[in-house]
Enzyme design. Structure first.
Site, PDB file in Angstrom:
ATOM      1  N   GLU A 189      10.901  -0.091  -7.338  1.00 42.29           N
ATOM      2  CA  GLU A 189      12.329  -0.318  -6.937  1.00 42.29           C
ATOM      3  C   GLU A 189      13.448   0.456  -7.938  1.00 42.29           C
ATOM      4  OE1 GLU A 189       9.526  -2.879  -6.705  1.00 42.29           O
ATOM      5  OE2 GLU A 189       9.863  -3.774  -5.324  1.00 42.29           O
ATOM      6  N   ALA A 228       9.751  -2.783   1.445  1.00 44.30           N
ATOM      7  CA  ALA A 228      10.967  -2.693   2.152  1.00 44.30           C
ATOM      8  C   ALA A 228      11.148  -1.478   2.493  1.00 44.30           C
ATOM      9  CB  ALA A 228      11.967  -3.562   1.787  1.00 44.30           C
ATOM     10  N   GLY A 254       8.484  -4.128  -2.392  1.00 41.77           N
ATOM     11  CA  GLY A 254       8.146  -5.275  -1.545  1.00 41.77           C
ATOM     12  C   GLY A 254       6.139  -5.650  -0.667  1.00 41.77           C
ATOM     13  N   GLU A 257       4.743  -7.083  -3.493  1.00 43.97           N
ATOM     14  CA  GLU A 257       5.430  -7.830  -3.648  1.00 43.97           C
ATOM     15  C   GLU A 257       4.214  -9.424  -2.818  1.00 43.97           C
ATOM     16  OE1 GLU A 257       9.439  -7.207  -4.171  1.00 43.97           O
ATOM     17  OE2 GLU A 257       9.115  -8.216  -5.720  1.00 43.97           O
TER      18      GLU A 257
HETATM   19  C1  LIG Z   1      14.233  -7.895  -1.180  1.00 47.65           C
HETATM   20  C2  LIG Z   1      13.543  -6.304  -1.677  1.00 47.65           C
HETATM   21  C3  LIG Z   1      12.650  -6.176  -2.474  1.00 47.65           C
HETATM   22  C4  LIG Z   1      12.165  -5.187  -2.504  1.00 47.65           C
HETATM   23  C5  LIG Z   1      12.741  -3.710  -2.300  1.00 47.65           C
HETATM   24  C6  LIG Z   1      11.889  -2.678  -1.868  1.00 47.65           C
HETATM   25  O1  LIG Z   1      10.165  -2.282  -1.314  1.00 47.65           O
HETATM   26  S1  LIG Z   1      11.939  -1.260  -1.850  1.00 47.65           S
HETATM   27  C7  LIG Z   1      10.839   0.135  -1.387  1.00 47.65           C
HETATM   28  C8  LIG Z   1       9.673   0.024  -2.868  1.00 47.65           C
HETATM   29  N1  LIG Z   1       9.125   0.488  -2.239  1.00 47.65           N
HETATM   30  C9  LIG Z   1       8.592   2.135  -2.576  1.00 47.65           C
HETATM   31  O2  LIG Z   1      10.117   2.885  -2.554  1.00 47.65           O
HETATM   32  C10 LIG Z   1       8.066   3.369  -1.696  1.00 47.65           C
HETATM   33  C11 LIG Z   1       8.647   4.847  -0.430  1.00 47.65           C
HETATM   34  N2  LIG Z   1       7.508   5.176  -1.103  1.00 47.65           N
HETATM   35  C12 LIG Z   1       6.328   6.123  -1.649  1.00 47.65           C
HETATM   36  O3  LIG Z   1       6.573   6.434  -1.972  1.00 47.65           O
HETATM   37  C13 LIG Z   1       5.620   7.424  -0.268  1.00 47.65           C
HETATM   38  O4  LIG Z   1       6.605   6.825   0.712  1.00 47.65           O
HETATM   39  C14 LIG Z   1       4.449   7.033  -0.218  1.00 47.65           C
HETATM   40  C15 LIG Z   1       3.966   6.720  -1.527  1.00 47.65           C
HETATM   41  C16 LIG Z   1       4.086   5.287   0.684  1.00 47.65           C
HETATM   42  C17 LIG Z   1       3.989   7.682   0.948  1.00 47.65           C
HETATM   43  O5  LIG Z   1       4.347   8.712   0.338  1.00 47.65           O
HETATM   44  P1  LIG Z   1       3.757   9.915   2.319  1.00 47.65           P
HETATM   45  O6  LIG Z   1       4.041  11.674   0.510  1.00 47.65           O
HETATM   46  O7  LIG Z   1       2.144   9.707   2.206  1.00 47.65           O
HETATM   47  O8  LIG Z   1       5.476   9.951   2.516  1.00 47.65           O
HETATM   48  P2  LIG Z   1       6.314  10.094   2.199  1.00 47.65           P
HETATM   49  O9  LIG Z   1       6.959  10.086   1.294  1.00 47.65           O
HETATM   50  O10 LIG Z   1       7.010  11.703   2.564  1.00 47.65           O
HETATM   51  O11 LIG Z   1       6.837   9.026   3.336  1.00 47.65           O
HETATM   52  C18 LIG Z   1       6.521   9.573   5.152  1.00 47.65           C
HETATM   53  C19 LIG Z   1       7.756   8.715   5.723  1.00 47.65           C
HETATM   54  O12 LIG Z   1       7.615   7.051   5.160  1.00 47.65           O
HETATM   55  C20 LIG Z   1       9.608   7.171   5.011  1.00 47.65           C
HETATM   56  N3  LIG Z   1       9.289   6.026   4.059  1.00 47.65           N
HETATM   57  C21 LIG Z   1       8.379   5.569   3.084  1.00 47.65           C
HETATM   58  N4  LIG Z   1       8.753   4.911   1.935  1.00 47.65           N
HETATM   59  C22 LIG Z   1       8.922   3.942   2.780  1.00 47.65           C
HETATM   60  C23 LIG Z   1      10.003   2.895   3.145  1.00 47.65           C
HETATM   61  N5  LIG Z   1      10.098   2.154   1.986  1.00 47.65           N
HETATM   62  N6  LIG Z   1      11.308   2.341   3.827  1.00 47.65           N
HETATM   63  C24 LIG Z   1      11.464   3.301   4.370  1.00 47.65           C
HETATM   64  N7  LIG Z   1      10.805   4.525   4.637  1.00 47.65           N
HETATM   65  C25 LIG Z   1      10.804   5.063   3.995  1.00 47.65           C
HETATM   66  C26 LIG Z   1       9.911   8.865   4.462  1.00 47.65           C
HETATM   67  O13 LIG Z   1      11.367   8.432   4.259  1.00 47.65           O
HETATM   68  C27 LIG Z   1       9.608   9.454   5.392  1.00 47.65           C
HETATM   69  O14 LIG Z   1       9.833   9.896   6.236  1.00 47.65           O
HETATM   70  P3  LIG Z   1      10.140  11.330   7.183  1.00 47.65           P
HETATM   71  O15 LIG Z   1      10.499  11.850   6.461  1.00 47.65           O
HETATM   72  O16 LIG Z   1       8.955  11.268   8.090  1.00 47.65           O
HETATM   73  O17 LIG Z   1      11.357  10.849   7.861  1.00 47.65           O
END
Ligand SMILES: CCC/C=C/C(=O)SCCNC(=O)CCNC(=O)[C@H](O)C(C)(C)COP(=O)([O-])OP(=O)([O-])OC[C@H]1O[C@@H](n2cnc3c(N)ncnc32)[C@H](O)[C@@H]1OP(=O)([O-])[O-]
Length: 719
Positions: A123, A61, A100, A103
């Site tokens: 999450e 998400a 997500g 999912e």
């Molecule tokens: C009903 C709902 C149920 C579902 C809930 C969910 O899914 S909850 C979500 C569950 N998912 C997670 O928890 C995964 C969260 N993400 C991660 O763990 C890591 O970003 C990665 C492993 C995907 C990539 O790592 P990497 O070291 O290669 O890259 P990096 O980490 O430096 O990120 C690059 C840029 O992308 C941005 N950004 C990233 N993800 C999101 C996002 N979801 N959203 C928005 N932005 C996001 C990040 O802020 C950064 O922005 P900046 O600073 O450039 O402006």
């Protein structure tokens, strides 16, 4: 936000296009809904493949959308409709399938992953649970125990592990989209009912209650005070005990409680704070994205004490060759054995071979002529450090970067004794340096932007969260620690006990209370610093009034504890007693109780009953108050940087966001009012006097933390 193509004449290829991680923003959800409708209604299409652009399937998400009103199609019904469709859908997972994103993959009827992909439901780390059916579908696919572990920890798994667990059907090293398209063509006309996870029954272990109980206990111990992991357990219990339709309702109810909680807000703030922290800017305009770091191939570490050893390991395990320097042969041999042992254990844990060939040990600085960078990690003594830097300046080639692992000394004073002040910088590691993730990169006024970029990039390469800070005594972390620990010792004078204060702080979520932490770190370190700064010891003027030093209130209790040879865990006695020197099981010590009572009666202090609330407010508001001063002084660029330092370096509970975020959650007006109250009661304690920035923010209507910078940008920056 989702591209549609027809490939091989009958396969609809849907590509998520939302860089950088293809998160499921409202536009992407809308795109998926539209393209899926098109694929399902086109008679030419017999199967569907979903993939992500730029080598990333989907990062879940869009976390940024959580703070605003819900827009676009909700995720859960969208995913349910994909699963219910009559044409096979294959997820082509490259890069990541997280939250997500996983999912989404779970509602596809088949999942093909690239060998380098990572999958997970993180999450929980954002204070949430996988509420798009993840808590109900994953247990149906891989069983309760494995799903419980993944959902409650948020751990990412490799595609190989995902294959073993049964999350994916195939792992490939080839182009995952092409493999998925071929796979989809073969799946056409095969029955889909057994591929719809929501329709499966959960393989329920006979000892379900015992399993859930054990996991709950583990969470209560490890993730103290955190709501999300416990809610995850309850959601998985629902998967095990209810039909899908009811389980999914339970999942939504649990999500609703978490979604609006302060913990979820704090953890999501931490997610972005951690990513913002690396983005430094100098008053000159140079910044993180326009300054090229130097490449570091070789480094030297001076001093093989606890810090030096950890730093050498951190460097060698990322492929940097290291020359480690000690002053005498015996110390060098001990250091060598320990570094080798640490590297071997680390390599074994990571399943790689130890890079021992990268290590050299020497007694002479003369061998450092050709290294790219030196990290000095000698004793915290300015005169000694200056001698080392003078020597390095003579020995190293003029382009070598000279870094000091000081925890609070003046980096510019060190730069001043070298021939290259622009190449001198502080790299403050935290102990043990190969484990702790924080690195304070201390920018002196003369450190060049290239030097800062190189230190920050080296930190990142070593897997650290690096934060650029300005140069002042104690920098950010240790400067703030002083008012925090001072309040704790003043509270001892007034009637509290170490165990009472520690319990309150640990219940708040700190990994360790202030006294247990000091016992672990060693009480003699601070004692030596206080002696050197003339606060205690023979240099103190006998005419100095008791409990006052250098014009301020001073509590000598920590010195009295040290005078008894109680240096903490290493001597088996400190604020607590331990079963043996080096023991870790802290027990309250009646001798400390006696010491406190004698002290109070000597100074005529009548002990009073101190509430938990007072302990929290005095320790934490004094901590945040110093944070406001640090922002005012331009020592940290933003409150997020301070919070990241406190989470990663000082065990501040992540679900509270950090001292500055915590202050914003309590309400700045309330923090100001309580500080004023305590300062009135203790006018001689300057740390309790509310900082001008705090007052200014309150006067401006207490803006949200993301807007604080607007109120400090006119002030002088030390970065
Ligand atoms: C009903 C709902 C149920 C579902 C809930 C969910 O899914 S909850 C979500 C569950 N998912 C997670 O928890 C995964 C969260 N993400 C991660 O763990 C890591 O970003 C990665 C492993 C995907 C990539 O790592 P990497 O070291 O290669 O890259 P990096 O980490 O430096 O990120 C690059 C840029 O992308 C941005 N950004 C990233 N993800 C999101 C996002 N979801 N959203 C928005 N932005 C996001 C990040 O802020 C950064 O922005 P900046 O600073 O450039 O402006």
């Amino acid at each position: 936000m989702a591209r549609y193509e027809l490939v091989k004449r009958s396969v609809a290829l849907i590509t998520l296009t939302n860089p950088p991680v293809n998160s499921l923003s409202s536009a992407v959800r809308h795109g998926i809904a539209k393209t899926m409708d098109r694929a399902l209604s086109d008679p030419k299409v017999t199967a569907v493949v979903i993939c992500g652009e730029n080598g990333r399937f989907c990062g879940g998400a869009d976390i940024r959308e959580f703070s605003g009103p819900m827009r676009g199609p909700p995720l859960l019904p969208l995913l349910d409709s994909i699963e219910a469709g009559e044409k096979p859908v294959v997820a082509a997972i490259e890069g990541v399938a997280l939250g997500g994103g996983l999912e989404l993959a779970l509602v596809c009827h088949y999942r093909i992953a690239h060998s380098k992909a990572r999958l997970g439901l993180p999450e929980v780390t954002l204070g949430l649970l996988p509420a798009a059916g993840g808590t109900q579908r994953l247990p149906r696919l891989i069983g309760i125990p494995a799903a419980l572990e993944l959902i409650t920890t948020g751990r990412h798994v490799s595609s190989q592990e995902a294959l073993k667990l049964g999350i994916v059907d195939q792992v490939t090293e080839q182009n995952v989209c092409e493999v998925a398209v071929e796979f989809a063509l073969r799946a056409v006309a095969k029955p889909l009912s057994s591929r719809r996870l929501s329709a499966l029954t959960v393989p329920c272990p006979p000892d379900l209650d015992a399993l859930l109980e054990a996991v709950t206990m583990q969470i209560q111990k490890k993730a103290r005070g955190m709501m999300a992991p416990l809610a995850c357990v309850q959601a998985v219990r629902a998967a095990a005990t209810m039909p899908y339709s009811q389980g999914i309702k339970r999942e939504s109810e649990l999500m609703a409680t978490l979604f609006n909680s302060g913990q979820a807000r704090a953890l999501q703030y931490c997610f972005f704070a951690e990513r913002t922290a690396g983005k430094w800017t100098l008053p000159s305009g140079a910044q993180w994205n326009d300054t090229k770091p130097r490449e570091i191939r070789s480094a030297a570490v001076i001093g093989l004490g606890t810090m030096g050893r950890g730093i050498a390991v951190s460097l060698a395990r990322v492929g940097i060759s290291v020359i480690a320097v000690e002053s005498d042969k015996k110390l060098m041999e001990t250091g060598r054995q320990m570094v080798i042992g640490m590297l071997e254990r680390d390599a074994k844990r990571r399943g790689v071979s130890a890079s021992l060939n990268l290590l050299k040990f020497t007694l002479s600085l003369q061998n450092l002529k050709d290294v790219d960078l030196v990290i000095e990690a000698v004793f915290e003594d300015m005169a000694l450090k200056k001698r080392v830097f003078q020597e390095l300046s003579k020995v190293c080639r003029p382009t070598t970067l000279l870094c000091s692992n000081t925890s609070g000394l003046d980096v510019d004073a060190l730069a001043g004794v070298t021939d290259r002040p622009q190449l001198v910088i502080g790299m403050h590691f935290f102990s043990p340096a190969h484990v702790m993730k924080l690195l304070e990169v201390v920018c002196g006024p003369r450190s060049s932007s290239e030097t800062i970029a190189t230190a920050m990039s080296l930190g990142k390469r070593m897997g650290k969260v690096s934060v650029a800070v300005g140069n002042c005594p104690g920098f950010v972390g240790n400067r703030m620690l002083k008012p925090y620990s001072d309040q704790a010792t003043f509270l001892l004078e007034e009637g509290a006990t170490p165990e009472q204060i520690d319990k309150v702080l640990e219940d708040f979520g700190f990994a360790m209370g202030v006294f247990r932490m000091s016992d672990l770190a060693g009480l003699d370190v601070g004692w030596r610093v206080r002696k050197e700064s003339g606060l205690t010891g023979p240099d103190v003027d006998p005419k100095n009034p008791p409990r006052r030093r250098q014009g301020r209130k001073y509590c000598p209790i920590p010195d009295m504890v040290c005078e008894q040879g109680r240096f903490g865990q290493k001597t088996g006695r400190g604020w607590y007693m331990y079963d043996k020197p080096g023991g870790t099981n802290a027990k309250p010590d009646p001798l400390i109780q006696n010491l406190l009572e004698t002290y109070r009666s000597r100074y005529g202090i009548k002990p009073r009953n101190i509430t938990d609330q007072e302990i929290i407010e005095r320790c934490l508001f004094a901590l945040a108050n110093e944070g406001f001063r640090i922002l005012e002084d331009g020592i940290a660029a933003r409150p997020e940087d301070i919070d990241v330092i406190y989470q990663f370096g000082y065990g501040f509970p992540r679900h509270r966001g950090g001292p500055m975020f915590y202050a914003s959650m309590v309400g700045l007006e309330r923090v100001l009012e309580r500080l004023e109250h305590y300062h009135q009661a203790h006018p001689d304690v300057s740390h309790l006097e509310p900082s001008p920035l705090l007052k200014k923010l309150v006067a401006c209507g207490s803006p949200p933390i993301q807007k604080w910078r607007e109120h400090i940008k006119t002030m002088h920056s030390h970065l």
